[in-house]
Design an enzyme around this catalytic site. Structure first.
Site, PDB file in Angstrom:
ATOM      1  N   SER A 137      -2.473   0.775  -4.575  1.00 12.11           N
ATOM      2  CA  SER A 137      -3.087   1.778  -3.690  1.00 12.11           C
ATOM      3  C   SER A 137      -4.779   2.221  -4.141  1.00 12.11           C
ATOM      4  CB  SER A 137      -2.084   3.146  -3.990  1.00 12.11           C
ATOM      5  OG  SER A 137      -2.801   4.403  -3.403  1.00 12.11           O
ATOM      6  N   ALA A 138      -5.213   2.833  -3.128  1.00 13.49           N
ATOM      7  CA  ALA A 138      -6.707   3.359  -3.530  1.00 13.49           C
ATOM      8  C   ALA A 138      -6.606   4.659  -4.084  1.00 13.49           C
ATOM      9  CB  ALA A 138      -7.382   3.311  -2.402  1.00 13.49           C
ATOM     10  N   LYS A 194      -8.846   5.771   6.290  1.00 14.89           N
ATOM     11  CA  LYS A 194      -7.581   5.092   5.595  1.00 14.89           C
ATOM     12  C   LYS A 194      -7.735   4.080   4.545  1.00 14.89           C
ATOM     13  CE  LYS A 194      -4.275   6.663   9.005  1.00 14.89           C
ATOM     14  NZ  LYS A 194      -3.600   6.074  10.129  1.00 14.89           N
ATOM     15  N   THR A 241       1.613  10.099   3.848  1.00 16.11           N
ATOM     16  CA  THR A 241       0.635  10.999   3.307  1.00 16.11           C
ATOM     17  C   THR A 241      -0.612  11.048   4.182  1.00 16.11           C
ATOM     18  OG1 THR A 241       0.361   9.388   1.774  1.00 16.11           O
ATOM     19  CG2 THR A 241       1.298  11.513   0.966  1.00 16.11           C
ATOM     20  N   ASP A 282       0.831  -1.067   0.179  1.00 13.44           N
ATOM     21  CA  ASP A 282      -0.103   0.081   0.090  1.00 13.44           C
ATOM     22  C   ASP A 282       0.987   1.128   0.109  1.00 13.44           C
ATOM     23  OD1 ASP A 282      -2.317   1.561   0.431  1.00 13.44           O
ATOM     24  OD2 ASP A 282      -1.552   1.731   2.459  1.00 13.44           O
ATOM     25  N   LEU A 283       0.458   2.346  -0.488  1.00 15.30           N
ATOM     26  CA  LEU A 283       1.401   3.551  -0.442  1.00 15.30           C
ATOM     27  C   LEU A 283       1.157   4.536   0.706  1.00 15.30           C
ATOM     28  CD1 LEU A 283       3.210   5.349  -2.056  1.00 15.30           C
ATOM     29  CD2 LEU A 283       1.105   6.497  -3.193  1.00 15.30           C
ATOM     30  N   ASP A 284       0.111   4.878   0.945  1.00 20.32           N
ATOM     31  CA  ASP A 284      -0.247   6.174   1.692  1.00 20.32           C
ATOM     32  C   ASP A 284      -0.027   5.462   3.304  1.00 20.32           C
ATOM     33  OD1 ASP A 284      -0.746   8.071  -0.079  1.00 20.32           O
ATOM     34  OD2 ASP A 284      -2.817   7.521  -0.090  1.00 20.32           O
ATOM     35  N   LYS A 323     -10.856  -1.085  -1.486  1.00 21.89           N
ATOM     36  CA  LYS A 323     -10.574  -1.973  -0.182  1.00 21.89           C
ATOM     37  C   LYS A 323     -11.765  -1.903   0.620  1.00 21.89           C
ATOM     38  CE  LYS A 323      -5.694  -0.826  -0.938  1.00 21.89           C
ATOM     39  NZ  LYS A 323      -4.662   0.023  -0.336  1.00 21.89           N
ATOM     40  N   GLU A 362       0.189  -3.235   4.567  1.00 26.64           N
ATOM     41  CA  GLU A 362      -0.966  -2.323   4.544  1.00 26.64           C
ATOM     42  C   GLU A 362      -1.145  -1.609   6.187  1.00 26.64           C
ATOM     43  OE1 GLU A 362      -3.551  -0.837   3.842  1.00 26.64           O
ATOM     44  OE2 GLU A 362      -3.714  -1.645   1.932  1.00 26.64           O
ATOM     45  N   ASP A 363      -1.414  -0.349   6.125  1.00 23.77           N
ATOM     46  CA  ASP A 363      -1.624   0.305   7.241  1.00 23.77           C
ATOM     47  C   ASP A 363      -3.080   0.449   7.661  1.00 23.77           C
ATOM     48  OD1 ASP A 363      -2.217   2.188   5.360  1.00 23.77           O
ATOM     49  OD2 ASP A 363      -2.040   3.741   6.725  1.00 23.77           O
TER      50      ASP A 363
HETATM   51  C1  BG6 Z   1      -5.691   5.638   0.221  1.00 17.19           C
HETATM   52  C2  BG6 Z   1      -5.906   6.462   1.365  1.00 17.19           C
HETATM   53  O1  BG6 Z   1      -4.361   5.541  -0.052  1.00 17.19           O
HETATM   54  O2  BG6 Z   1      -6.059   6.767  -0.831  1.00 17.19           O
HETATM   55  C3  BG6 Z   1      -7.078   7.222   1.484  1.00 17.19           C
HETATM   56  O3  BG6 Z   1      -5.287   5.829   2.379  1.00 17.19           O
HETATM   57  C4  BG6 Z   1      -7.607   7.720   0.320  1.00 17.19           C
HETATM   58  O4  BG6 Z   1      -7.308   7.699   2.777  1.00 17.19           O
HETATM   59  C5  BG6 Z   1      -7.435   7.041  -1.020  1.00 17.19           C
HETATM   60  O5  BG6 Z   1      -8.924   8.237   0.432  1.00 17.19           O
HETATM   61  C6  BG6 Z   1      -7.928   7.844  -2.082  1.00 17.19           C
HETATM   62  O6  BG6 Z   1      -6.903   8.957  -2.307  1.00 17.19           O
HETATM   63  P1  BG6 Z   1      -6.831  10.065  -3.584  1.00 17.19           P
HETATM   64  O7  BG6 Z   1      -5.312  10.439  -3.434  1.00 17.19           O
HETATM   65  O8  BG6 Z   1      -7.357   9.345  -4.732  1.00 17.19           O
HETATM   66  O9  BG6 Z   1      -7.836  11.080  -2.944  1.00 17.19           O
HETATM   67 MG    MG Z   2      -2.786   3.178   3.501  1.00 21.09          MG
END
Ligand code: BG6
Ligand code: MG
Length: 237
Positions: free
Chosen positions: A118-119, A49, A21, A13-15, A149, A173-174
């Site tokens: 990542s989402a 998250k 972030t 996962d990224l964030d 997710k 994953e966090d």
């Molecule tokens: C996920 C974050 O990686 O991305 C979420 O954990 C976030 O908090 C989601 O809402 C979507 O991100 P973005 O950058 O498309 O608004």
């Molecule tokens: Mg995350």
């Protein structure tokens, strides 16, 4: 499996795993919530998250007992994203979380395939700013998926892109939603962060600085062998 790691993949996962972030998401959502007169705390932010941008907005609106037409919701999500993009435009390679580069290097040396799942629709921009994009054989972002997710789609896509079987993938994953997504995909899940959020993880660490590739592979082999034994015993009974 021992001695060969060629067909194993790590999906990150990224964030909150490779970069912090989550803090910027929180600041941008909090600013929006304030404008809407909705009380929004860091504890509430935990629920955001791993979930998509529109779902995050929905959670905030529910906290304030507010219902808005779709067009207005889209305008609000766009506003939040503009603030968020402002924050991430200042990211540099120094913002990669501690231990990440060493961990990626070590995994790469062992022939493990690496991916991001990542989402976020901003994932590619963030990876470019952090200068770590080249480590990854597959990068799946919010632009590639239709189900957020805890749906396993993002990790299944990453595995398919790398041509690695789901049972040979380990997810980092966090978010609780991400741990659930990994398990639904049939993958081992390493929780990054506080145990309270991540009780379902197969292995826990504060961050990649707190983990070695060997430790992950040991957990992976243990599960793999246990499952194999169960299957073999099943066949012989
Ligand atoms: C996920 C974050 O990686 O991305 C979420 O954990 C976030 O908090 C989601 O809402 C979507 O991100 P973005 O950058 O498309 O608004
Ligand atoms: Mg995350």
């Amino acid at each position: 499996m021992t001695g060969t790691t060629k067909h194993i993949a790590f999906i990150f996962d990224l964030d909150g795993v490779l970069v912090d972030t989550a803090r910027y998401h929180f600041l941008a959502w909090q600013r929006l919530a304030q404008e809407l007169g909705i009380h929004f705390t860091e504890k509430d932010n935990e629920r955001l998250k791993g979930v998509s941008r529109m779902q995050s907005l929905q959670i905030i609106l529910e906290l304030g007992n507010r219902q808005l037409p779709q067009a207005e919701k889209e305008a609000l999500a766009t506003r939040k994203n503009e603030w968020y993009v402002g924050y991430i435009s200042r990211l540099t390679p120094n913002d990669v979380l501690p231990g990440v580069v060493d961990f990626l290097e070590s995994a790469r040396e062992k022939g493990i395939r690496l991916a991001v799942g990542s989402a976020s629709k901003n994932a590619m921009t963030i990876l470019e700013r952090l200068a770590i994009k080249n480590y990854f054989a597959a990068i799946i972002t919010g632009h590639d998926t239709t189900h957020a997710k805890p749906d396993p789609e993002v990790f299944e896509l990453a595995a398919a892109r790398m041509q690695v079987a789901a049972k040979h993938c380990v997810v980092f994953e966090d978010a609780a939603a991400g741990i659930e997504a990994a398990h639904r995909a049939g993958m081992l899940a390493v929780g990054i962060g506080r145990a309270a959020n991540l009780s379902q993880a197969d292995l826990l660490a504060d961050g990649l600085h707190d983990l070695t590739v060997e430790r992950v592979l040991t957990a992976f082999e243990k599960r793999f062998l246990t499952e194999k034994n169960i299957k073999d015993e099943g066949l012989h009974s």
